[in-house]
Design a protein around this motif. Structure first.
Motif, PDB file in Angstrom:
ATOM      1  N   SER A  73     -62.378 -21.081  -2.971  1.00 27.91           N
ATOM      2  CA  SER A  73     -63.494 -21.050  -2.441  1.00 27.91           C
ATOM      3  C   SER A  73     -63.523 -19.419  -1.607  1.00 27.91           C
ATOM      4  O   SER A  73     -64.282 -18.190  -1.797  1.00 27.91           O
ATOM      5  N   ARG A  74     -61.994 -19.444  -1.670  1.00 25.52           N
ATOM      6  CA  ARG A  74     -61.460 -18.053  -1.085  1.00 25.52           C
ATOM      7  C   ARG A  74     -61.421 -16.816  -2.048  1.00 25.52           C
ATOM      8  O   ARG A  74     -61.441 -15.472  -1.606  1.00 25.52           O
ATOM      9  N   ASN A  75     -60.889 -16.872  -2.804  1.00 30.13           N
ATOM     10  CA  ASN A  75     -60.107 -15.987  -3.602  1.00 30.13           C
ATOM     11  C   ASN A  75     -60.495 -16.736  -5.249  1.00 30.13           C
ATOM     12  O   ASN A  75     -59.675 -17.783  -6.345  1.00 30.13           O
ATOM     13  N   PRO A  76     -61.528 -17.176  -5.964  1.00 32.42           N
ATOM     14  CA  PRO A  76     -62.105 -17.802  -7.664  1.00 32.42           C
ATOM     15  C   PRO A  76     -61.419 -17.068  -8.672  1.00 32.42           C
ATOM     16  O   PRO A  76     -60.697 -17.909  -9.683  1.00 32.42           O
ATOM     17  N   CYS A  77     -60.264 -15.861  -8.406  1.00 33.66           N
ATOM     18  CA  CYS A  77     -59.143 -15.654  -9.414  1.00 33.66           C
ATOM     19  C   CYS A  77     -57.707 -15.500  -9.319  1.00 33.66           C
ATOM     20  O   CYS A  77     -57.000 -15.244  -9.491  1.00 33.66           O
ATOM     21  N   PHE A  78     -57.901 -16.509  -7.628  1.00 25.57           N
ATOM     22  CA  PHE A  78     -55.888 -16.396  -7.222  1.00 25.57           C
ATOM     23  C   PHE A  78     -55.011 -17.188  -8.614  1.00 25.57           C
ATOM     24  O   PHE A  78     -54.132 -16.333  -8.550  1.00 25.57           O
ATOM     25  N   PHE A  79     -55.784 -18.300  -8.688  1.00 23.23           N
ATOM     26  CA  PHE A  79     -54.981 -18.639 -10.199  1.00 23.23           C
ATOM     27  C   PHE A  79     -54.733 -17.816 -11.296  1.00 23.23           C
ATOM     28  O   PHE A  79     -53.587 -18.125 -11.873  1.00 23.23           O
ATOM     29  N   SER A  80     -55.575 -17.429 -11.713  1.00 21.07           N
ATOM     30  CA  SER A  80     -54.773 -15.321 -12.427  1.00 21.07           C
ATOM     31  C   SER A  80     -54.003 -14.406 -12.057  1.00 21.07           C
ATOM     32  O   SER A  80     -53.771 -13.777 -12.462  1.00 21.07           O
ATOM     33  N   GLN A  81     -54.452 -14.955 -10.482  1.00 19.31           N
ATOM     34  CA  GLN A  81     -52.438 -13.375  -9.714  1.00 19.31           C
ATOM     35  C   GLN A  81     -51.849 -14.365  -9.423  1.00 19.31           C
ATOM     36  O   GLN A  81     -50.450 -13.500  -9.213  1.00 19.31           O
ATOM     37  N   THR A  82     -51.242 -15.424  -9.211  1.00 22.99           N
ATOM     38  CA  THR A  82     -50.969 -15.750  -7.705  1.00 22.99           C
ATOM     39  C   THR A  82     -49.540 -15.942  -9.034  1.00 22.99           C
ATOM     40  O   THR A  82     -49.274 -16.663 -10.277  1.00 22.99           O
TER      41      THR A  82
END
Length: 749
Positions: free
Chosen positions: A276-285
């Motif tokens: 909800s905070r960063n929809p692209c988080f798992f592509s970046q972390t």
């Protein structure tokens, strides 16, 4: 030795494989040991008699609570609060049998001279009976002792009375509670230190990893975590990390949570907070790769449920992972098109089927929410799945005939199995199925617009059809039956229950060549059939399954002729038909495995089942003329019986259990499911006998048994360790508190 004795100790075995390791012993009194055969053993001596109890396998590296008791008649062994073995006094002289018993057990308990050291010496007072813990006492040959225990021993106690099972369980719970309190105290201190460190250095990767690992380890694997302090600690950590927008900390928690479905709600909360905070988080972390994320739904069983929230999270994860084209085959098949599917349940179903090695099978009935799929979803499937061999869909109200027709047209050459149930499909839908050379299974249950003409269009172009199911297709009539007999030369399974077929159509079908190879026939509740027409089924001599449910006109001559001709019958459903005892006289059904005679009110004799040694399921609901003696005479030779349903048989008393079922000792191990709902004469005594002697039961229904009380709930909870399903609805003699407790143990009825 003392006439009553108990030994209690915590023991952790760390080594000594292949050797006998003594936990505690008093010469001429008892020996408690971990044997060279890797099991716990307890030997008690009295005068010239001996008691030997063998327990469960040793678990290396784990502290176990061991209790052994002796009361001059019986020796008992408990491990971790559970009774694991007992034995009664053997009426044999130790002098005559000691070499046979313990000599043979020298390879089982102790070394030879240790056995001699412990051999009872009746009347001898030369040896002092000193207690020895962790080894055998010194002897002439071994001045420093022998059979040393390799591991840890703690909290040894010896009592001059026998601890009861309740005492043992209470001691275990008390010890566990003390350990939990100390563990919680230390865990709380560590948690506070970690939180202070994170406040000072929130970006320190090492602190975050160790903090999350500590929180998850503190839960453990054997604790009811949802009521534990550790669980609330993790919930507070999630709130804390979420409040400061620490997504790296949240994903670390997601990584280290144990792989158990019971953590699924927590996983959903973590994932939703991150996305909800960063929809692209798992592509970046850098803390969790997409390939690691791909396994999260399976790790926590988010896919194996009808919970909409969990399915939504699983579908979101699958879409995120499959949006990366380099991972399009991470689930064993190229699924790059999955993110375009709108329905979450459809996404989850398709990924799971591909992951299980079935990419050419589409089953949209596994999850309830698949019923909300729409035309767009099915059109994408039609375009993307090019070689579908099995398609199953049910009750999808948002899918049109045109969309179904489009998909079937794409797959028609490859389709082998087609199941469309509870759909308002019309003849136009099947126009694309006029060329299905490989179709073998056609199921159209409850499709109320399917008629003879639709089926004729299909079967004329599907020569390989082996199974046709048109249950509750009310427009299907004799015309279809005649066509099936003419065109479906490979047909083996036919189900036409609730259809509008008559005696004429059934007779014509039974005259065809197809009838000679038919193995399964269901004509239940076809109201236009009479006994004259049904009798013609006797021509289908290869039948192994027949269902005549609801055909009240079927009489003795009709049923008798069918059973006399079809010698391969394994399953027969005679529910709500009208046979009498005369129907089964002199009848032998050696292959019979499953029979349903519910509602056959004229039956008062089951002796004809005596030779059905393969019988596994017996259903006789509401057959009110049956008595315990009748059942006793019928089950005496049965060795395979797994399921019994005598619901609403009002003449049955406790003797059904104590006399009838107990007459065949094989049933004590074979019976797994028992339904005695509505047997109002069953009492606590019957339930006690049932639970003590039929311990392999996994499903038990006592609904409406008004004479059973809270005592029965105790018998069930204490004795039926394998029980999974329990129904006590309508048992007015059981208190609300006990019903609630049983519901917590075995789930809602």
């Amino acid at each position: 030795m003392e006439t009553h004795l108990s030994i209690e100790i915590w023991a952790e075995v760390k080594g000594g494989t292949g050797f006998n390791r003594i936990v505690a012993t008093i010469p001429n009194s008892f020996v408690l040991a971990a044997s060279r055969r890797e099991v716990w053993v307890f030997v008690a001596y009295v005068s010239d008699k001996i008691l030997v109890v063998q327990g469960p396998p040793i678990v290396y590296g784990k502290l176990q609570h061991i209790v052994a008791t002796y009361d001059a008649e019986k020796a008992v062994l408990y491990v971790n609060g559970h009774l694991v073995g007992s034995t009664h006094l053997r009426e044999e002289s130790a002098d005559n049998k000691i070499n046979e018993e313990l000599g043979d057990m020298a390879g089982f308990f102790f070394d030879k001279d240790t056995c001699d050291n412990h051999k009872p010496s009746v009347g001898s007072a030369k040896r002092k009976n000193l207690l020895s813990v962790g080894a055998a006492p010194k002897s002439l040959g071994k001045l420093h002792g022998s059979n040393f225990f390799n591991g840890n021993l703690a909290h040894f106690s010896i009592y001059s009375h026998c601890l009861t099972a309740d005492d043992v369980r209470r001691h275990v719970r008390a010890s566990q509670q003390i350990n939990l309190i100390e563990s919680a105290r230390l865990s709380s201190q560590a948690k506070a230190k970690f939180e202070q460190a994170i406040d000072i250095a929130p970006s320190n990767e090492r602190f975050i990893k160790e903090y999350c690992a500590h929180l998850c380890c503190s839960i453990g694997n054997d604790v009811d975590f949802q009521t534990s302090d550790a669980f609330h600690g993790i919930k507070n950590a999630i709130y804390r990390l979420d409040k400061i927008n620490h997504l790296d900390g949240l994903v670390q928690l997601l990584r280290v949570l144990p792989s158990k479905s019971s953590y699924s709600e927590m996983v959903c909360g973590l994932y939703n907070s991150i996305i909800s905070r960063n929809p692209c988080f798992f592509s970046q972390t850098k803390y969790m790769s997409l390939s690691e994320l791909a396994n999260i739904p399976f790790k926590f069983s988010l896919h194996n449920t009808n919970n909409s929230d969990k399915i939504a999270v699983a579908a979101s994860i699958f879409r995120v992972v499959l949006s990366d084209r380099t991972l399009s085959s991470v689930y064993s098949s190229d699924l790059h098109w999955i993110p375009h599917i709108e329905n979450d349940a459809v996404v989850v179903s398709l990924v799971c089927q591909a992951f299980q090695g079935n990419p050419d099978a589409i089953d949209l009935t596994v999850l309830d929410d698949c019923s909300t799929a729409n035309d767009c979803d099915l059109i994408i499937l039609g375009k993307s799945c090019l070689q579908v061999r099995s398609f199953k869909i049910s009750a999808c109200k948002n899918i049109s005939n045109e969309a179904i027709g489009f998909a079937l047209g794409k797959w028609s050459v490859y389709l082998q199995k087609l199941s469309l149930s509870k759909l308002p499909i019309s003849g136009a839908t099947f126009s694309s199925l006029q060329c299905c050379p490989n179709m073998m299974v056609l199921r159209l249950e409850s499709c109320d617009q399917v008629d003879d003409q639709v089926l004729l269009t299909i079967i004329q172009t599907c020569p390989k059809l082996k199974e046709v199911n048109v249950d509750r297709c009310f427009l299907v009539s004799d015309t279809f039956l005649r066509s099936a007999g003419e065109y479906l030369v490979l047909l083996e399974i036919l189900s036409v229950s609730w259809c509008s077929i008559s005696d004429v159509g059934l007779k014509d079908f039974c005259k065809s060549s197809v009838s000679s190879r038919l193995k399964y026939l269901d004509i239940s509740n076809c109201g236009n059939l009479s006994s004259d027409g049904v009798m013609k089924i006797a021509a289908c001599t290869e039948l192994s399954h027949i269902s005549l449910n609801g055909l009240g006109d079927c009489n003795d001559s009709c049923i008798g002729e069918i059973l006399a001709s079809c010698h391969k019958i394994e399953t027969i459903n005679l529910k709500n038909t009208n046979p009498t005892n005369q129907c089964f006289k002199d009848l032998c059904l050696p292959a019979l495995k499953n029979i349903n005679i519910s509602g056959c009110f004229n039956l008062s004799d089951l002796s004809w089942l005596q030779n059905s040694n393969c019988l596994e399921c017996l259903t006789a609901c509401g057959v009110n003329l049956l008595t315990s003696e009748i059942v006793k005479n019928s089950v005496v030779k049965m060795t395979c019986l797994k399921y019994i349903n005598f619901a609403s048989c009002h003449l049955f008393t406790d003797r059904l259990i104590t006399d009838a079922l107990s007459s065949n000792s094989a049933l004590q191990t074979s019976l797994a499911e028992i339904n005695l709902s509505g047997c109002i004469r069953i009492t606590d005594a019957g339930v006690l006998y049932l639970t003590e002697n039929f311990r392999n039961i996994v499903s038990l229904s006592l609904e409406g048994c008004r004479r059973i009380t809270d005592k029965s709930t105790k018998h069930i909870a204490d004795n039926l360790m394998m029980l999974e399903k329990l129904n006590l609805n309508g048992c007015k003699g059981i208190s609300e508190s006990k019903l609630k407790a049983m519901e917590e143990l075995f789930g809602r009825n």
